[in-house]
Design an enzyme around this catalytic site. Structure first.
Site, mmCIF file in Angstrom:
data_model
loop_
_atom_site.group_PDB
_atom_site.id
_atom_site.type_symbol
_atom_site.label_atom_id
_atom_site.label_comp_id
_atom_site.label_asym_id
_atom_site.label_seq_id
_atom_site.Cartn_x
_atom_site.Cartn_y
_atom_site.Cartn_z
ATOM 1 N N ALA A 11 0.844 -1.197 0.000
ATOM 2 C CA ALA A 11 0.000 0.000 0.000
ATOM 3 C C ALA A 11 0.875 1.241 0.000
ATOM 4 C CB ALA A 11 -0.934 -0.011 1.217
ATOM 5 N N GLU B 80 -2.052 6.976 -2.191
ATOM 6 C CA GLU B 80 -3.068 7.593 -1.343
ATOM 7 C C GLU B 80 -3.978 8.465 -2.192
ATOM 8 O OE1 GLU B 80 -0.158 7.836 2.599
ATOM 9 O OE2 GLU B 80 -1.076 9.659 1.810
ATOM 10 N N GLU C 75 10.299 -4.216 -10.928
ATOM 11 C CA GLU C 75 8.868 -3.989 -11.108
ATOM 12 C C GLU C 75 8.583 -3.511 -12.529
ATOM 13 O OE1 GLU C 75 5.167 -1.345 -9.243
ATOM 14 O OE2 GLU C 75 7.173 -1.196 -8.373
ATOM 15 N N ARG D 38 -12.831 -14.047 -40.806
ATOM 16 C CA ARG D 38 -13.871 -13.045 -41.119
ATOM 17 C C ARG D 38 -13.773 -12.643 -42.583
ATOM 18 N NH1 ARG D 38 -17.742 -10.086 -41.869
ATOM 19 N NH2 ARG D 38 -18.493 -8.443 -40.462
ATOM 20 N N GLY E 212 -13.574 -4.695 -36.180
ATOM 21 C CA GLY E 212 -14.771 -3.939 -36.532
ATOM 22 C C GLY E 212 -15.738 -3.831 -35.365
ATOM 23 N N GLY E 213 -17.028 -3.918 -35.661
ATOM 24 C CA GLY E 213 -18.044 -3.810 -34.615
ATOM 25 C C GLY E 213 -17.910 -4.871 -33.548
ATOM 26 N N GLY F 199 4.611 3.368 -12.284
ATOM 27 C CA GLY F 199 5.204 4.624 -12.724
ATOM 28 C C GLY F 199 4.629 5.027 -14.067
#
Length: 386
Positions: free
Chosen positions: A127, A130, A244, A270, A341-342, A366
Protein backbone atom coordinates in the site's frame (compact mmCIF):
# COMPACT_ATOMS: atom_id res chain seq x y z
CA UNK A 1 3.11 -16.69 -31.24
CA UNK A 2 6.40 -14.89 -31.81
CA UNK A 3 8.65 -16.50 -34.43
CA UNK A 4 11.94 -15.19 -33.01
CA UNK A 5 14.39 -17.33 -31.12
CA UNK A 6 13.72 -16.86 -27.41
CA UNK A 7 16.05 -17.13 -24.41
CA UNK A 8 14.71 -20.34 -22.92
CA UNK A 9 16.30 -23.74 -22.30
CA UNK A 10 14.55 -27.15 -22.37
CA UNK A 11 13.76 -26.93 -18.65
CA UNK A 12 12.01 -23.62 -19.25
CA UNK A 13 9.95 -25.16 -22.05
CA UNK A 14 8.87 -27.99 -19.74
CA UNK A 15 7.92 -25.45 -17.10
CA UNK A 16 5.94 -23.48 -19.69
CA UNK A 17 3.96 -26.57 -20.64
CA UNK A 18 3.09 -27.30 -17.01
CA UNK A 19 2.05 -23.68 -16.38
CA UNK A 20 -0.13 -23.65 -19.50
CA UNK A 21 -1.90 -26.82 -18.35
CA UNK A 22 -2.47 -25.36 -14.90
CA UNK A 23 -3.84 -22.06 -16.21
CA UNK A 24 -6.15 -23.76 -18.71
CA UNK A 25 -7.52 -26.03 -15.97
CA UNK A 26 -7.67 -23.79 -12.91
CA UNK A 27 -7.95 -20.23 -14.23
CA UNK A 28 -9.55 -20.18 -17.69
CA UNK A 29 -12.91 -21.75 -16.66
CA UNK A 30 -13.42 -19.08 -13.98
CA UNK A 31 -12.30 -15.93 -15.79
CA UNK A 32 -15.78 -14.72 -16.75
CA UNK A 33 -17.10 -15.21 -13.22
CA UNK A 34 -14.10 -13.49 -11.65
CA UNK A 35 -14.37 -10.54 -14.00
CA UNK A 36 -18.04 -10.13 -13.14
CA UNK A 37 -17.27 -10.37 -9.42
CA UNK A 38 -14.38 -7.90 -9.69
CA UNK A 39 -12.12 -10.28 -7.78
CA UNK A 40 -10.58 -13.67 -8.37
CA UNK A 41 -11.27 -16.43 -5.86
CA UNK A 42 -8.49 -16.50 -3.28
CA UNK A 43 -8.30 -20.29 -3.56
CA UNK A 44 -6.48 -19.85 -6.87
CA UNK A 45 -3.47 -18.66 -4.89
CA UNK A 46 -3.47 -21.86 -2.85
CA UNK A 47 -3.74 -23.94 -6.03
CA UNK A 48 -0.83 -21.99 -7.53
CA UNK A 49 1.12 -22.57 -4.33
CA UNK A 50 0.49 -26.31 -4.57
CA UNK A 51 1.99 -26.20 -8.08
CA UNK A 52 5.07 -24.37 -6.82
CA UNK A 53 4.25 -21.22 -8.81
CA UNK A 54 4.46 -18.74 -5.94
CA UNK A 55 7.72 -17.38 -4.50
CA UNK A 56 9.68 -19.62 -6.85
CA UNK A 57 12.85 -17.71 -5.91
CA UNK A 58 12.55 -18.41 -2.17
CA UNK A 59 14.74 -20.97 -0.43
CA UNK A 60 13.26 -24.41 0.17
CA UNK A 61 13.14 -23.78 3.93
CA UNK A 62 10.59 -21.03 3.19
CA UNK A 63 8.53 -23.10 0.79
CA UNK A 64 10.11 -21.97 -2.47
CA UNK A 65 12.10 -23.82 -5.10
CA UNK A 66 15.22 -21.68 -4.99
CA UNK A 67 14.72 -20.67 -8.65
CA UNK A 68 16.12 -17.14 -8.85
CA UNK A 69 16.08 -17.22 -12.67
CA UNK A 70 13.71 -14.43 -13.71
CA UNK A 71 12.78 -16.35 -16.86
CA UNK A 72 10.45 -18.57 -14.84
CA UNK A 73 8.50 -15.49 -13.71
CA UNK A 74 8.41 -14.26 -17.30
CA UNK A 75 6.94 -17.57 -18.44
CA UNK A 76 4.32 -17.51 -15.69
CA UNK A 77 3.26 -14.04 -16.85
CA UNK A 78 3.09 -15.06 -20.51
CA UNK A 79 1.05 -18.21 -19.96
CA UNK A 80 -1.31 -16.64 -17.43
CA UNK A 81 -2.12 -13.92 -19.96
CA UNK A 82 -2.36 -16.28 -22.94
CA UNK A 83 -4.59 -18.94 -21.39
CA UNK A 84 -6.15 -17.12 -18.44
CA UNK A 85 -6.50 -13.46 -17.56
CA UNK A 86 -4.12 -10.54 -17.11
CA UNK A 87 -5.89 -9.61 -13.87
CA UNK A 88 -4.73 -12.66 -11.91
CA UNK A 89 -1.88 -11.03 -10.01
CA UNK A 90 0.34 -13.91 -8.90
CA UNK A 91 3.42 -11.85 -9.68
CA UNK A 92 2.43 -8.89 -7.51
CA UNK A 93 2.19 -11.27 -4.57
CA UNK A 94 5.31 -13.28 -5.38
CA UNK A 95 7.77 -10.98 -7.04
CA UNK A 96 6.87 -7.45 -5.94
CA UNK A 97 5.77 -7.78 -2.31
CA UNK A 98 7.29 -10.95 -0.86
CA UNK A 99 10.89 -9.93 -1.74
CA UNK A 100 10.63 -7.04 0.73
CA UNK A 101 10.17 -9.61 3.47
CA UNK A 102 13.08 -11.68 2.15
CA UNK A 103 15.42 -8.67 1.82
CA UNK A 104 14.49 -6.75 4.94
CA UNK A 105 13.00 -9.32 7.28
CA UNK A 106 14.88 -10.97 10.13
CA UNK A 107 14.95 -14.74 10.53
CA UNK A 108 11.80 -14.76 12.65
CA UNK A 109 9.85 -12.66 10.16
CA UNK A 110 10.90 -14.75 7.19
CA UNK A 111 10.09 -18.02 8.96
CA UNK A 112 6.70 -16.68 10.05
CA UNK A 113 5.59 -15.04 6.80
CA UNK A 114 7.23 -16.58 3.75
CA UNK A 115 6.05 -20.22 3.97
CA UNK A 116 2.38 -19.22 4.06
CA UNK A 117 2.98 -16.80 1.19
CA UNK A 118 4.65 -19.54 -0.85
CA UNK A 119 1.72 -21.88 -0.23
CA UNK A 120 -0.84 -19.20 -1.13
CA UNK A 121 -2.44 -19.32 2.30
CA UNK A 122 -1.27 -15.76 3.00
CA UNK A 123 -1.90 -13.31 0.14
CA UNK A 124 0.28 -10.21 0.05
CA UNK A 125 -0.18 -6.62 -1.10
CA UNK A 126 1.67 -3.33 -0.81
CA UNK A 127 0.00 0.00 0.00
CA UNK A 128 1.74 3.09 -1.31
CA UNK A 129 -0.81 5.18 -3.23
CA UNK A 130 -3.07 7.59 -1.34
CA UNK A 131 -6.04 9.73 -2.45
CA UNK A 132 -3.72 12.71 -2.94
CA UNK A 133 -0.46 10.92 -3.73
CA UNK A 134 0.46 8.77 -6.72
CA UNK A 135 3.91 8.56 -8.29
CA UNK A 136 5.34 11.14 -5.85
CA UNK A 137 5.91 8.85 -2.90
CA UNK A 138 7.50 11.66 -0.89
CA UNK A 139 4.00 13.14 -0.65
CA UNK A 140 2.65 10.22 1.38
CA UNK A 141 0.67 11.40 4.42
CA UNK A 142 0.04 8.11 6.28
CA UNK A 143 1.88 8.16 9.59
CA UNK A 144 3.23 5.64 12.06
CA UNK A 145 3.84 6.87 15.60
CA UNK A 146 6.19 4.93 17.87
CA UNK A 147 4.62 3.49 21.00
CA UNK A 148 5.53 0.78 23.50
CA UNK A 149 6.20 -2.45 21.65
CA UNK A 150 5.24 -1.17 18.23
CA UNK A 151 3.73 1.58 16.12
CA UNK A 152 0.31 3.20 15.72
CA UNK A 153 -0.55 3.43 12.04
CA UNK A 154 -2.91 6.15 10.80
CA UNK A 155 -3.92 6.90 7.21
CA UNK A 156 -5.77 5.97 4.05
CA UNK A 157 -4.53 4.10 0.99
CA UNK A 158 -6.27 3.67 -2.35
CA UNK A 159 -5.99 1.76 -5.65
CA UNK A 160 -4.45 -1.15 -3.75
CA UNK A 161 -4.12 -4.27 -5.90
CA UNK A 162 -5.04 -7.50 -4.09
CA UNK A 163 -6.59 -5.13 -1.56
CA UNK A 164 -9.57 -7.34 -0.72
CA UNK A 165 -7.83 -10.71 -0.82
CA UNK A 166 -4.67 -9.64 0.99
CA UNK A 167 -3.97 -11.11 4.42
CA UNK A 168 -0.85 -9.01 4.95
CA UNK A 169 -0.19 -5.55 3.51
CA UNK A 170 3.10 -3.69 3.54
CA UNK A 171 2.10 -0.11 4.34
CA UNK A 172 4.38 2.81 3.52
CA UNK A 173 4.08 5.53 6.16
CA UNK A 174 5.94 8.49 7.60
CA UNK A 175 7.78 7.46 10.74
CA UNK A 176 9.36 10.61 12.17
CA UNK A 177 7.74 14.10 12.10
CA UNK A 178 11.19 15.66 12.48
CA UNK A 179 12.54 13.98 9.35
CA UNK A 180 10.58 14.73 6.14
CA UNK A 181 12.25 11.85 4.28
CA UNK A 182 11.79 9.25 7.02
CA UNK A 183 9.41 6.51 5.90
CA UNK A 184 8.95 2.99 7.19
CA UNK A 185 7.49 -0.24 5.86
CA UNK A 186 4.91 -1.67 8.28
CA UNK A 187 3.20 -5.03 7.84
CA UNK A 188 -0.49 -4.75 8.67
CA UNK A 189 -2.32 -8.07 8.96
CA UNK A 190 -5.95 -9.06 8.49
CA UNK A 191 -7.85 -8.79 11.76
CA UNK A 192 -5.74 -6.07 13.38
CA UNK A 193 -8.11 -3.66 15.18
CA UNK A 194 -8.55 -0.47 13.17
CA UNK A 195 -7.52 -2.03 9.85
CA UNK A 196 -10.54 -1.85 7.56
CA UNK A 197 -11.19 -2.47 3.87
CA UNK A 198 -13.12 0.12 1.98
CA UNK A 199 -15.15 -0.44 -1.15
CA UNK A 200 -14.07 -2.56 -4.04
CA UNK A 201 -13.15 -0.02 -6.68
CA UNK A 202 -14.76 -0.38 -10.09
CA UNK A 203 -12.20 0.08 -12.85
CA UNK A 204 -11.94 0.61 -16.59
CA UNK A 205 -10.26 -2.77 -16.97
CA UNK A 206 -8.44 -5.58 -15.12
CA UNK A 207 -11.85 -6.71 -13.96
CA UNK A 208 -10.70 -9.94 -12.28
CA UNK A 209 -8.14 -8.14 -10.13
CA UNK A 210 -9.44 -6.77 -6.83
CA UNK A 211 -8.58 -3.14 -6.17
CA UNK A 212 -9.64 -1.52 -2.92
CA UNK A 213 -9.33 1.31 -0.45
CA UNK A 214 -7.64 0.53 2.87
CA UNK A 215 -8.13 2.44 6.11
CA UNK A 216 -5.84 2.44 9.15
CA UNK A 217 -7.25 4.01 12.32
CA UNK A 218 -4.54 3.84 14.99
CA UNK A 219 -3.71 0.28 14.01
CA UNK A 220 -1.19 -1.18 16.43
CA UNK A 221 1.59 -2.78 14.39
CA UNK A 222 4.05 -4.62 16.65
CA UNK A 223 7.78 -4.10 16.25
CA UNK A 224 7.89 -7.66 14.93
CA UNK A 225 6.03 -6.38 11.84
CA UNK A 226 8.42 -3.55 11.02
CA UNK A 227 10.56 -4.32 7.96
CA UNK A 228 14.06 -2.89 8.12
CA UNK A 229 14.98 0.60 9.31
CA UNK A 230 11.88 2.77 9.90
CA UNK A 231 13.62 5.77 8.30
CA UNK A 232 14.80 4.12 5.08
CA UNK A 233 11.55 3.03 3.45
CA UNK A 234 11.89 5.13 0.29
CA UNK A 235 15.33 3.67 -0.35
CA UNK A 236 13.97 0.16 0.07
CA UNK A 237 11.19 0.89 -2.41
CA UNK A 238 13.66 2.23 -4.95
CA UNK A 239 15.63 -1.02 -4.82
CA UNK A 240 12.72 -2.94 -6.32
CA UNK A 241 11.61 -0.46 -8.98
CA UNK A 242 13.79 -1.72 -11.84
CA UNK A 243 12.44 -5.25 -11.46
CA UNK A 244 8.87 -3.99 -11.11
CA UNK A 245 9.20 -2.10 -14.39
CA UNK A 246 10.74 -5.10 -16.13
CA UNK A 247 7.78 -7.17 -14.95
CA UNK A 248 5.45 -4.55 -16.38
CA UNK A 249 7.35 -4.66 -19.68
CA UNK A 250 7.08 -8.46 -19.83
CA UNK A 251 3.36 -8.18 -19.19
CA UNK A 252 2.83 -5.56 -21.89
CA UNK A 253 4.66 -7.54 -24.55
CA UNK A 254 2.83 -10.76 -23.64
CA UNK A 255 -0.53 -8.99 -23.69
CA UNK A 256 0.22 -7.44 -27.08
CA UNK A 257 1.31 -10.80 -28.52
CA UNK A 258 -1.94 -12.45 -27.47
CA UNK A 259 -3.91 -9.59 -29.04
CA UNK A 260 -2.01 -9.96 -32.31
CA UNK A 261 -2.55 -13.73 -32.36
CA UNK A 262 -6.28 -13.33 -31.73
CA UNK A 263 -6.51 -10.77 -34.53
CA UNK A 264 -4.63 -12.94 -37.01
CA UNK A 265 -7.13 -15.74 -36.35
CA UNK A 266 -10.02 -13.30 -36.74
CA UNK A 267 -8.94 -11.74 -40.05
CA UNK A 268 -8.34 -15.19 -41.56
CA UNK A 269 -11.88 -16.29 -40.70
CA UNK A 270 -13.87 -13.04 -41.12
CA UNK A 271 -14.92 -12.31 -44.69
CA UNK A 272 -15.78 -9.03 -46.39
CA UNK A 273 -16.64 -8.48 -50.05
CA UNK A 274 -16.28 -12.15 -50.73
CA UNK A 275 -12.82 -12.75 -49.28
CA UNK A 276 -11.08 -12.95 -45.89
CA UNK A 277 -10.07 -9.67 -44.26
CA UNK A 278 -6.52 -10.96 -44.21
CA UNK A 279 -6.48 -11.01 -48.02
CA UNK A 280 -6.69 -7.21 -48.21
CA UNK A 281 -3.35 -5.48 -48.62
CA UNK A 282 -4.03 -2.95 -45.86
CA UNK A 283 -4.68 -5.78 -43.38
CA UNK A 284 -1.57 -7.73 -44.44
CA UNK A 285 0.73 -4.74 -44.30
CA UNK A 286 -0.59 -3.35 -41.03
CA UNK A 287 -0.38 -6.68 -39.18
CA UNK A 288 3.00 -7.46 -40.72
CA UNK A 289 4.31 -4.18 -39.32
CA UNK A 290 2.85 -4.94 -35.88
CA UNK A 291 4.43 -8.40 -35.98
CA UNK A 292 7.84 -6.90 -36.79
CA UNK A 293 7.56 -4.25 -34.07
CA UNK A 294 6.51 -6.82 -31.51
CA UNK A 295 9.30 -9.25 -32.40
CA UNK A 296 11.87 -6.46 -32.08
CA UNK A 297 10.47 -5.45 -28.68
CA UNK A 298 10.33 -9.05 -27.49
CA UNK A 299 14.00 -9.55 -28.41
CA UNK A 300 14.98 -6.48 -26.41
CA UNK A 301 12.94 -7.46 -23.36
CA UNK A 302 14.39 -10.98 -23.45
CA UNK A 303 17.85 -9.41 -23.45
CA UNK A 304 16.95 -7.28 -20.44
CA UNK A 305 15.71 -10.37 -18.60
CA UNK A 306 19.16 -11.91 -19.05
CA UNK A 307 20.75 -8.65 -17.93
CA UNK A 308 18.54 -8.65 -14.84
CA UNK A 309 19.52 -12.23 -14.05
CA UNK A 310 23.13 -11.05 -14.13
CA UNK A 311 22.38 -8.08 -11.87
CA UNK A 312 23.08 -5.51 -14.59
CA UNK A 313 19.65 -3.97 -15.20
CA UNK A 314 19.70 -0.27 -14.26
CA UNK A 315 16.80 2.04 -13.47
CA UNK A 316 16.88 4.16 -16.66
CA UNK A 317 16.93 1.09 -18.90
CA UNK A 318 14.05 -0.48 -16.99
CA UNK A 319 12.14 2.80 -17.28
CA UNK A 320 12.77 2.87 -21.04
CA UNK A 321 11.50 -0.69 -21.34
CA UNK A 322 8.37 0.02 -19.34
CA UNK A 323 7.66 3.17 -21.35
CA UNK A 324 8.08 1.68 -24.82
CA UNK A 325 6.38 -1.66 -24.19
CA UNK A 326 3.30 -0.09 -22.62
CA UNK A 327 2.98 2.35 -25.51
CA UNK A 328 3.39 -0.44 -28.09
CA UNK A 329 0.86 -2.58 -26.23
CA UNK A 330 -1.75 0.16 -26.33
CA UNK A 331 -1.17 1.10 -29.98
CA UNK A 332 -1.19 -2.50 -31.12
CA UNK A 333 -4.34 -3.48 -29.24
CA UNK A 334 -6.11 -0.38 -30.49
CA UNK A 335 -5.29 -1.40 -34.07
CA UNK A 336 -6.28 -5.01 -33.41
CA UNK A 337 -9.66 -3.90 -32.08
CA UNK A 338 -10.15 -1.87 -35.26
CA UNK A 339 -9.60 -4.97 -37.39
CA UNK A 340 -12.37 -6.68 -35.44
CA UNK A 341 -14.77 -3.94 -36.53
CA UNK A 342 -18.04 -3.81 -34.61
CA UNK A 343 -17.24 -7.13 -32.96
CA UNK A 344 -14.25 -5.49 -31.28
CA UNK A 345 -16.60 -3.17 -29.43
CA UNK A 346 -18.54 -6.09 -27.97
CA UNK A 347 -17.48 -7.35 -24.57
CA UNK A 348 -18.01 -10.96 -25.62
CA UNK A 349 -14.90 -10.68 -27.76
CA UNK A 350 -11.71 -10.84 -25.76
CA UNK A 351 -10.06 -8.03 -27.73
CA UNK A 352 -12.63 -5.61 -26.26
CA UNK A 353 -11.64 -6.58 -22.73
CA UNK A 354 -7.94 -6.47 -23.60
CA UNK A 355 -8.36 -2.92 -24.89
CA UNK A 356 -9.68 -1.86 -21.49
CA UNK A 357 -7.13 -3.91 -19.59
CA UNK A 358 -4.19 -2.39 -21.46
CA UNK A 359 -4.88 1.23 -20.62
CA UNK A 360 -3.52 1.12 -17.08
CA UNK A 361 -0.10 -0.12 -18.19
CA UNK A 362 0.89 3.46 -19.02
CA UNK A 363 -0.04 4.50 -15.47
CA UNK A 364 0.91 1.87 -12.89
CA UNK A 365 4.48 0.97 -11.93
CA UNK A 366 5.20 4.62 -12.72
CA UNK A 367 3.39 6.63 -15.37
CA UNK A 368 4.86 7.21 -18.82
CA UNK A 369 5.64 10.78 -17.81
CA UNK A 370 7.64 9.58 -14.79
CA UNK A 371 9.50 7.11 -17.02
CA UNK A 372 10.42 9.95 -19.39
CA UNK A 373 11.65 12.01 -16.44
CA UNK A 374 13.88 9.15 -15.23
CA UNK A 375 15.36 8.59 -18.67
CA UNK A 376 15.79 12.32 -19.26
CA UNK A 377 17.70 12.76 -16.01
CA UNK A 378 19.95 9.84 -16.92
CA UNK A 379 20.92 11.84 -20.04
CA UNK A 380 22.02 14.76 -17.88
CA UNK A 381 18.89 16.77 -18.62
CA UNK A 382 17.01 18.51 -15.80
CA UNK A 383 15.43 21.77 -14.74
CA UNK A 384 18.66 22.60 -12.91
CA UNK A 385 20.27 23.28 -16.27
CA UNK A 386 18.35 26.55 -16.56
Amino acid sequence: MSTIRRIFEPEHDQFRDSVARFIRKEVAPHVDAWRKAGCCDRTIFEKAGEQGLLLMWAAEQYGGAGMADFRYEQILYEETIRHGDIGVFFTLHSRLVAPYIARLGNDEQKARLLPDAASGKRILAIAMTEPGTGSDLAGIQARARKTDGGWLLQGTKTYISNGLNADAVIVVARSDPAQPRAFGLFLAERGMPGFERGRKLDKLGLDAQDTAELFFDNVFVPDANLLGDPAKGLGYLAEGLAEERLLSACQSVAHAQVALDLTLDYVKARRAFGRPLGAFQNTRFALARKHAELDAMQSWIDTLVIEHNAGRLDAPTAASAKLLTSELENRLIDDCLQFHGGAGYMDEYRISRMYRDARVSRIYAGSSEIMLEIVGRSLGLSERMA
